[in-house]
Write a protein that holds these residues in place. Structure first.
Motif, short mmCIF file in Angstrom:
data_model
loop_
_atom_site.label_atom_id
_atom_site.label_comp_id
_atom_site.label_asym_id
_atom_site.label_seq_id
_atom_site.Cartn_x
_atom_site.Cartn_y
_atom_site.Cartn_z
N GLU A 82 0.81 -1.22 0.00
CA GLU A 82 0.00 0.00 0.00
C GLU A 82 0.84 1.27 0.00
OE1 GLU A 82 -3.76 1.94 2.46
OE2 GLU A 82 -2.53 0.40 3.40
N ARG A 83 1.94 1.27 0.76
CA ARG A 83 2.73 2.49 0.84
C ARG A 83 3.42 2.84 -0.48
NH1 ARG A 83 5.94 -1.23 3.74
NH2 ARG A 83 8.14 -1.40 3.12
N PHE A 84 3.53 1.87 -1.39
CA PHE A 84 4.11 2.13 -2.71
C PHE A 84 3.06 2.48 -3.76
CE2 PHE A 84 7.03 -1.03 -0.71
CZ PHE A 84 8.14 -0.21 -0.58
N ASP A 85 1.78 2.46 -3.35
CA ASP A 85 0.69 2.73 -4.30
C ASP A 85 0.78 4.16 -4.81
OD1 ASP A 85 -1.62 2.45 -5.77
OD2 ASP A 85 -2.96 2.85 -4.08
N GLN A 207 21.83 -1.56 -7.65
CA GLN A 207 20.79 -1.87 -6.66
C GLN A 207 20.88 -0.94 -5.45
OE1 GLN A 207 18.13 -4.75 -6.65
NE2 GLN A 207 17.63 -2.80 -5.68
N GLU A 208 22.09 -0.65 -5.02
CA GLU A 208 22.26 0.28 -3.89
C GLU A 208 21.72 1.66 -4.24
OE1 GLU A 208 26.41 -0.02 -3.21
OE2 GLU A 208 26.27 -1.90 -2.05
N GLN A 209 21.95 2.11 -5.46
CA GLN A 209 21.44 3.40 -5.91
C GLN A 209 19.92 3.38 -5.99
OE1 GLN A 209 22.84 6.21 -6.23
NE2 GLN A 209 21.28 7.42 -7.31
N VAL A 210 19.37 2.30 -6.52
CA VAL A 210 17.91 2.16 -6.60
C VAL A 210 17.30 2.13 -5.21
CG1 VAL A 210 16.10 0.50 -7.17
CG2 VAL A 210 17.81 1.09 -8.87
N ILE A 215 13.50 3.33 -4.10
CA ILE A 215 12.66 2.60 -3.16
C ILE A 215 12.50 3.38 -1.85
CG2 ILE A 215 12.43 0.49 -1.82
CD1 ILE A 215 13.75 -1.02 -4.10
N ALA A 216 13.61 3.80 -1.24
CA ALA A 216 13.52 4.51 0.03
C ALA A 216 12.85 5.88 -0.11
CB ALA A 216 14.91 4.66 0.65
N ALA A 223 12.37 10.66 -7.50
CA ALA A 223 12.18 9.23 -7.59
C ALA A 223 11.00 8.89 -8.52
CB ALA A 223 11.93 8.64 -6.21
N LEU A 224 9.96 9.70 -8.45
CA LEU A 224 8.82 9.47 -9.34
C LEU A 224 9.21 9.64 -10.80
CD1 LEU A 224 5.98 11.26 -7.35
CD2 LEU A 224 6.19 8.83 -7.77
N GLU A 225 10.06 10.64 -11.07
CA GLU A 225 10.50 10.87 -12.45
C GLU A 225 11.35 9.70 -12.94
OE1 GLU A 225 13.01 14.16 -15.06
OE2 GLU A 225 12.55 14.53 -12.95
#
Length: 228
Positions: A82-85, A207-210, A215-216, A223-225
């Protein structure tokens, strides 16, 4: 945890940090030596779907789980997508279907996984393994797996179907036929071979950058862009 009440199950199984809701319910059922479907029926969730619940809990489901297990509502919701929705995933309001991006994942109750994490954490599955952005384990420096090496299927996080044999926590729960009544694969996913990644290499660095930038910080404009 809440104070004990008459509605509480007389045995507590605490969620692991970052664990997915269906993984926790599967482990709870296993601790009680029962099947996850039967456990859901006992909780009063006989008409609920773990596939939908791990995406978002409705108020009745959250309230019932809180009353029966003592885990606070906010903690329960942290075990869902849900928090990623609206940022990394989109969850339909009516049926809780994952609607976008359609080409990322359509695995239902399955997820990517790190065999070393499953071994260290007693078969608990991390929620973020479901995200399309998760492809490597920075903890063990392994490329995440998608299929069971024995049966070739995407291993379900929680047991489903009509076959009520209690699987081991680390075992592949995929059914061996299409009727839902056959034997389960049973292969130890903790022993699945995974590609070890080079320290300082491009995959782990990506992955660390992502993890840090997408993700964080998945609600931030930057991040949305990147995410879309």
């Amino acid at each position: 945890m809440t104070t004990w009440s008459a509605e509480r199950i007389p045995l507590t199984v605490a969620p692991h940090p970052g664990e997915a809701l269906d993984s926790w319910l599967e482990r709870y059922a296993h601790r009680l030596r029962t099947h996850t479907v039967d456990f859901a029926d006992f909780l009063g969730l006989s008409h609920a779907s773990l596939r939908r619940m791990v995406r978002r809990l409705d108020p009745d489901e959250a309230g019932l789980l809180r009353a029966r297990t003592g885990v606070e509502t906010e903690r329960l919701r942290e075990m869902t997508l849900e928090r990623f929705d609206g940022s990394l995933v989109r969850i339909a309001a009516t049926n809780r279907r994952l609607t976008a991006p359609a080409h990322w994942r359509v695995y239902g109750t399955t997820s990517r996984y790190c065999p070393a994490c499953l071994a260290d954490d007693g078969g608990r599955w991390q929620l973020h393994w479901r995200l399309g952005w998760a492809f490597a384990c920075t903890r063990h420096r392994l490329l995440l797996l998608e299929r069971c090496p024995a049966c070739g299927k995407h291993p379900p996080v929680a047991s489903g179907g009509n076959h009520r044999m209690l699987p081991r926590p680390e075992a592949c729960r995929a059914l061996t036929d299409r009727t839902g009544r056959g034997a389960r694969c049973g292969h130890a996913l903790t022993e699945a071979p995974a590609l070890r990644l080079v320290v300082g290499g491009a995959i782990l660095a990506a992955q660390e950058q992502v993890n840090a930038a997408i993700i964080a910080e998945h609600r931030s404009p930057a991040a949305l862009e990147r995410g879309w």
